[in-house]
Write a protein that holds these residues in place. Structure first.
Motif, PDB file in Angstrom:
ATOM      1  N   THR A 581      46.177  29.150  39.402  1.00 22.49           N
ATOM      2  CA  THR A 581      47.440  28.731  38.801  1.00 22.49           C
ATOM      3  C   THR A 581      48.484  29.840  38.718  1.00 22.49           C
ATOM      4  O   THR A 581      49.678  29.565  38.648  1.00 22.49           O
ATOM      5  N   CYS A 582      48.048  31.112  38.709  1.00 21.74           N
ATOM      6  CA  CYS A 582      49.042  32.195  38.679  1.00 21.74           C
ATOM      7  C   CYS A 582      48.489  33.427  39.393  1.00 21.74           C
ATOM      8  O   CYS A 582      47.275  33.648  39.431  1.00 21.74           O
ATOM      9  N   THR A 583      49.395  34.196  39.955  1.00 22.85           N
ATOM     10  CA  THR A 583      49.010  35.378  40.739  1.00 22.85           C
ATOM     11  C   THR A 583      49.896  36.547  40.330  1.00 22.85           C
ATOM     12  O   THR A 583      51.054  36.353  39.951  1.00 22.85           O
ATOM     13  N   ARG A 584      49.347  37.761  40.418  1.00 23.10           N
ATOM     14  CA  ARG A 584      50.131  38.940  40.030  1.00 23.10           C
ATOM     15  C   ARG A 584      49.603  40.162  40.771  1.00 23.10           C
ATOM     16  O   ARG A 584      48.397  40.383  40.843  1.00 23.10           O
ATOM     17  N   PHE A 585      50.523  40.967  41.322  1.00 27.49           N
ATOM     18  CA  PHE A 585      50.145  42.216  41.989  1.00 27.49           C
ATOM     19  C   PHE A 585      50.032  43.347  40.976  1.00 27.49           C
ATOM     20  O   PHE A 585      50.825  43.416  40.023  1.00 27.49           O
ATOM     21  N   HIS A 586      49.066  44.223  41.201  1.00 28.81           N
ATOM     22  CA  HIS A 586      48.959  45.455  40.412  1.00 28.81           C
ATOM     23  C   HIS A 586      50.122  46.372  40.806  1.00 28.81           C
ATOM     24  O   HIS A 586      50.581  46.321  41.950  1.00 28.81           O
ATOM     25  N   PRO A 587      50.619  47.220  39.890  1.00 36.19           N
ATOM     26  CA  PRO A 587      51.753  48.098  40.240  1.00 36.19           C
ATOM     27  C   PRO A 587      51.511  48.980  41.458  1.00 36.19           C
ATOM     28  O   PRO A 587      52.470  49.392  42.110  1.00 36.19           O
ATOM     29  N   ASN A 588      50.231  49.288  41.782  1.00 36.72           N
ATOM     30  CA  ASN A 588      50.008  50.131  42.970  1.00 36.72           C
ATOM     31  C   ASN A 588      49.763  49.312  44.245  1.00 36.72           C
ATOM     32  O   ASN A 588      49.447  49.881  45.299  1.00 36.72           O
ATOM     33  N   SER A 589      49.889  48.008  44.156  1.00 38.09           N
ATOM     34  CA  SER A 589      49.771  47.084  45.304  1.00 38.09           C
ATOM     35  C   SER A 589      48.384  47.031  45.930  1.00 38.09           C
ATOM     36  O   SER A 589      48.179  46.340  46.923  1.00 38.09           O
ATOM     37  N   ASN A 590      47.408  47.764  45.370  1.00 32.50           N
ATOM     38  CA  ASN A 590      46.060  47.760  45.948  1.00 32.50           C
ATOM     39  C   ASN A 590      45.187  46.637  45.396  1.00 32.50           C
ATOM     40  O   ASN A 590      44.105  46.381  45.917  1.00 32.50           O
ATOM     41  N   TYR A 591      45.642  45.990  44.328  1.00 36.39           N
ATOM     42  CA  TYR A 591      44.854  44.923  43.694  1.00 36.39           C
ATOM     43  C   TYR A 591      45.748  43.744  43.351  1.00 36.39           C
ATOM     44  O   TYR A 591      46.960  43.912  43.145  1.00 36.39           O
ATOM     45  N   VAL A 592      45.145  42.559  43.309  1.00 32.26           N
ATOM     46  CA  VAL A 592      45.869  41.391  42.808  1.00 32.26           C
ATOM     47  C   VAL A 592      45.015  40.718  41.736  1.00 32.26           C
ATOM     48  O   VAL A 592      43.783  40.743  41.811  1.00 32.26           O
ATOM     49  N   ALA A 593      45.684  40.148  40.742  1.00 30.96           N
ATOM     50  CA  ALA A 593      44.985  39.382  39.703  1.00 30.96           C
ATOM     51  C   ALA A 593      45.334  37.914  39.890  1.00 30.96           C
ATOM     52  O   ALA A 593      46.471  37.576  40.235  1.00 30.96           O
ATOM     53  N   THR A 594      44.345  37.045  39.700  1.00 32.80           N
ATOM     54  CA  THR A 594      44.579  35.610  39.797  1.00 32.80           C
ATOM     55  C   THR A 594      44.041  34.934  38.545  1.00 32.80           C
ATOM     56  O   THR A 594      42.958  35.268  38.057  1.00 32.80           O
ATOM     57  N   GLY A 595      44.817  34.005  38.008  1.00 33.63           N
ATOM     58  CA  GLY A 595      44.378  33.211  36.864  1.00 33.63           C
ATOM     59  C   GLY A 595      44.135  31.794  37.334  1.00 33.63           C
ATOM     60  O   GLY A 595      44.801  31.313  38.259  1.00 33.63           O
ATOM     61  N   SER A 596      43.187  31.100  36.697  1.00 30.95           N
ATOM     62  CA  SER A 596      42.774  29.807  37.232  1.00 30.95           C
ATOM     63  C   SER A 596      42.547  28.771  36.143  1.00 30.95           C
ATOM     64  O   SER A 596      42.390  29.095  34.962  1.00 30.95           O
ATOM     65  N   SER A 597      42.496  27.504  36.580  1.00 28.59           N
ATOM     66  CA  SER A 597      42.141  26.408  35.670  1.00 28.59           C
ATOM     67  C   SER A 597      40.669  26.457  35.285  1.00 28.59           C
ATOM     68  O   SER A 597      40.246  25.712  34.407  1.00 28.59           O
ATOM     69  N   ASP A 598      39.869  27.293  35.987  1.00 27.40           N
ATOM     70  CA  ASP A 598      38.465  27.423  35.578  1.00 27.40           C
ATOM     71  C   ASP A 598      38.338  28.344  34.361  1.00 27.40           C
ATOM     72  O   ASP A 598      37.237  28.655  33.921  1.00 27.40           O
ATOM     73  N   ARG A 599      39.503  28.776  33.847  1.00 30.52           N
ATOM     74  CA  ARG A 599      39.599  29.567  32.620  1.00 30.52           C
ATOM     75  C   ARG A 599      39.108  31.005  32.794  1.00 30.52           C
ATOM     76  O   ARG A 599      38.689  31.644  31.833  1.00 30.52           O
TER      77      ARG A 599
END
Length: 749
Positions: A581-599
């Motif tokens: 449901t949502c995505t976000r890049f880490h400030p150093n661009s080496n990682y991404v975070a994802t949030g989901s409906s699976d909580r």
């Protein structure tokens, strides 16, 4: 990973080969007590007991098929170990090839290849995960679920239906009678056991018993499983189970419980003494018990981490090294500000000696030990325009207001009035000069927030007439006739759910229900590319802080990493059990975070594609994520109205901010990281003292090893202010370079 299950097994019903999803954490399931034998490629050791060669013919046939499959893949060491454990003669494999055991393939004697019938029957029972070596059986086009028959066949093993209530009641009585310190931990098994026992009854057509079982025990489950139980109650017939996503999730992913060794031994002893095989089989088959040494956790500690679709994250999954530090900024010559000097001279004051700032922010000159190598992932080179923008950023940063508990930011709210097209997404450019909105009528609208109007580039014919050597060539190429405050971008064929400006303000991304992500030029206000990879709605997209890369996540449960100049995704991040449901890049661009409906929240390594963190604790779908400017922390907001704070390095929850009364749709840290702003559907913006929340943190080795979380209920101390709009849900927040807070939402009369 294929696994051969030993121990006491029902010969007819139990499948010897079962599938597990790829192991995120890599640890062994302690609860299996050595009854699990790894036969994955590269496995060189085995523990546990397998039925002897004297077992039923079907088991022996399957065992031989596994041995031949291993030999075919040249895993001779594993073949020998497995054959010895099973007590099979050395020539058993050769005999098998000649007999072909009714497969009708007529394979030659001594053949190492699997007989045709065996191969198909074996592989049809092993649904391969993304990382498995065995090819998956061919499926109908568009079907991306595991083979339903394979998944459901596990429920064919059954006990006496009326005894299910007796078994469950007996366990409930036992857990309620144990010491308080163990009761909270052991109570975690109620929910997964309840679901699997109910599904077993339904699958075996015991509808009335299933209904009675559900009515008697569903009220005992934790309140945060209400939505899941509502879906479960609709599965009252065997036919309902086919193709049901929730059920397939539950069946294919082991429910993770974190229990202390003492509590686990109590449970095991009780089940063995009562010879309660029905419950023990479910625990062995469907649960992953992550055992730790030490004091049992309290009810509040367990509740803090519970609530996701598949239990808690395995501790193993959060042990990978994460380079959360920031990249070293490129050195840029900073010209002296002539205007300032002239102004000073006019007033007749002596020139102030300015500190020599010859490079971008001297603070980042030293390489952070926790930062990834500059070349770990290829990043785009800075263009001249980027360097100019960096200089502007630095000048603005010198005028930035230092925020804190005593100095709160001013908030400027952009309300979208008469947005009958249904406002679904908002974004600001980094320099706060443009605002864009995504709408349910499939349009994207871009406004200028400054007096400078939006202009298109002139046509090719007109561009040929321009003197390209002139100093103001960038102004001359713009067509004044097209100047306006608003531009509307048409192209999507469904509501637009996510938008993101590129760091250089030249491009805009939009993601839509139509399954595409589009890249728009802000010079010509036309669509440059449509990225097709998702088969279903794409809920969110975001540019990397360094540009070039972007991430998207959607209903197909995966996130995809793209580069603007590639039609195909560079990485596919698969692991969530429901919509991303949502995505976000880490400030150093080496990682991404994802949030989901699976909580759950997952953090992925862009370089390897691996999941390096799994965070559980939210009780509803996650709708907002924000990394702190220093890259050490992550904040998340969800439909449960809570904001949770996470320490990325240690992989732990470190705080909980309560106060909102509806879904938290937007989160943003101030530029200096002092304040966290949260915006919600409850029409409020709340400001939190991020510095205090992180400074109070005490992370010792024991906490990191066991995952014991001590959350202080100090939301009121951390809350610096709450600001209510008239009737406008807050769907986006943005701090300007000088730390003014901009908020946006559509007026809801």
């Amino acid at each position: 990973m294929a696994a051969v299950q030993g121990g006491q097994v029902d010969a007819v019903e139990e499948k010897d080969i079962k599938t597990e999803p790829s192991n995120d954490g890599g640890g062994n399931n302690n609860a299996n007590d050595g009854r699990l034998l790894s036969t994955s490629p590269g496995s060189s050791s085995s523990t546990g007991s397998i039925k002897s060669a004297a077992g039923p013919p079907e088991d022996q046939q399957t065992l031989l098929a596994v041995l031949q499959f291993l030999r075919k893949n040249k895993l001779t060491e594993s073949v020998e170990i497995l054959r010895r454990e099973a007590g099979l003669p050395e020539d058993s494999l050769e005999l098998k090839g000649g007999e072909s055991s009714g497969s009708g393939s007529g394979a030659a004697a001594g053949s190492v290849e699997l007989a045709g019938g065996d191969a198909s029957s074996l592989l049809s029972r092993v649904t391969s995960s993304a990382s498995a070596v065995a090819p998956a059986p061919t499926k109908a086009a568009g079907e991306d679920q595991p083979d339903v028959n394979v998944v459901l066949s596990a429920y064919s093993q059954q006990g006496d239906p009326p005894l299910y209530q007796v078994y469950y009641s007996g366990l409930k009585k036992f857990i309620e009678s144990v010491l308080d310190c163990h009761r909270a931990e052991l109570s975690q098994v109620f929910y997964p056991l309840f679901v699997h026992m109910y599904l077993e009854l339904v699958y075996n057509n015991h509808e009335s018993e299933a209904k009675a079982f559900f009515e008697k025990f569903s009220g005992d489950q934790e309140c945060y499983y209400e939505d899941d139980l509502r879906i479960l109650s609709s599965l009252s017939k065997r036919e309902h189970m086919r193709g049901n996503e929730t059920l397939l999730d539950f069946r294919t992913s082991k429910f993770v419980l974190r229990i202390s060794r003492d509590s686990y031994q109590l449970l095991k002893r009780h089940l063995q003494e009562r010879q309660n095989n029905q419950i023990w089989n479910i625990i062995q088959e469907h649960l992953y018990i992550d055992i730790f040494d030490g004091m049992p956790r309290s009810k509040s500690q367990i509740d803090a981490m519970s609530g996701s679709l598949a239990g808690e994250g395995k501790r193993e999954a959060n042990k990978a090294k994460v380079y959360y530090g920031l990249l070293k900024e490129p050195e840029i010559e900073l010209p002296l500000d002539d205007e300032d000097e002239e102004a000073e001279n006019e007033e007749g004051k002596p020139k102030k000696k300015k500190p020599k700032k010859d490079s971008m922010g001297s603070k980042s000159k030293k390489q952070d030990p926790n930062a990834p190598a500059q070349t770990r992932i290829p990043l785009p080179e800075l263009k001249d325009s980027d360097k100019l923008d960096k200089i502007m950023y630095m000048k603005e940063a010198t005028k930035r207001i230092r925020l804190g508990p005593e100095i709160l930011p001013s908030i400027c709210f952009y309300t979208f009035l008469n947005a009958y097209q249904g406002l679904t997404a908002v974004d600001f450019t980094d320099d706060s000069s443009l605002i864009a909105g995504g709408f349910a009528d499939s349009t994207v609208r871009v406004w200028s927030v400054t007096p400078k109007k939006l202009r298109k580039v002139k046509s090719a014919a007109d561009l040929n007439l321009i003197d390209k050597e002139s100093d103001d060539v960038l102004e001359r190429i713009m067509d004044e006739k097209t100047a306006s405050e608003l531009k509307i971008l048409y192209g999507h064929s469904g509501p637009v759910y996510g938008i993101s400006f590129s760091p250089d303000r030249n491009y805009l991304l939009s993601s839509s229900e139509d399954g595409t992500v589009r890249l728009w030029s802000l010079q010509t206000f036309t669509c440059l590319v449509g990225y097709k990879g998702h088969n279903y709605p794409v809920w969110d997209t975001q540019f990397s802080p360094h540009g070039y890369y972007f991430i998207s996540g959607g209903h197909d449960r995966v996130a995809r990493l793209w580069a603007t100049d590639h039609y195909q995704p560079l990485r596919i991040f698969s692991g969530h059990l429901a919509d991303v449901t949502c995505t976000r890049f880490h400030p150093n661009s080496n990682y991404v975070a994802t949030g989901s409906s699976d909580r759950t929240i997952r953090v992925w390594d862009v370089l390897t594609g691996n999941c390096v963190r799994i965070f559980t604790g939210h009780k509803g779908p996650i709708h907002s994520l924000a990394f702190s400017p220093n890259g050490k922390f992550l904040a998340s907001g969800a439909t449960d109205s809570r904001v949770l704070l996470w320490d990325i390095g240690h992989g732990l929850m470190i705080g909980e901010l309560k106060g909102h009364t509806d879904t938290v749709y937007s989160l943003r840290f101030s530029r200096d990281g002092e304040i966290l702003a949260s915006g919600s559907m409850d029409n409020t913006v709340r400001l939190w003292n991020a510095t205090k929340a992180f400074d109070d943190l005490e992370t010792d080795d024991f906490t990191a090893a066991t995952g014991h979380v001590h959350l202080h209920d100090n939301s009121q101390e951390l809350l610096l202010g709450a600001y209510t709009s008239k009737s406008t849900p807050v769907i986006h927040l943005h701090f300007t370079r000088r730390n003014l807070l901009l908020a946006a939402g559509g007026y809801n009369p």
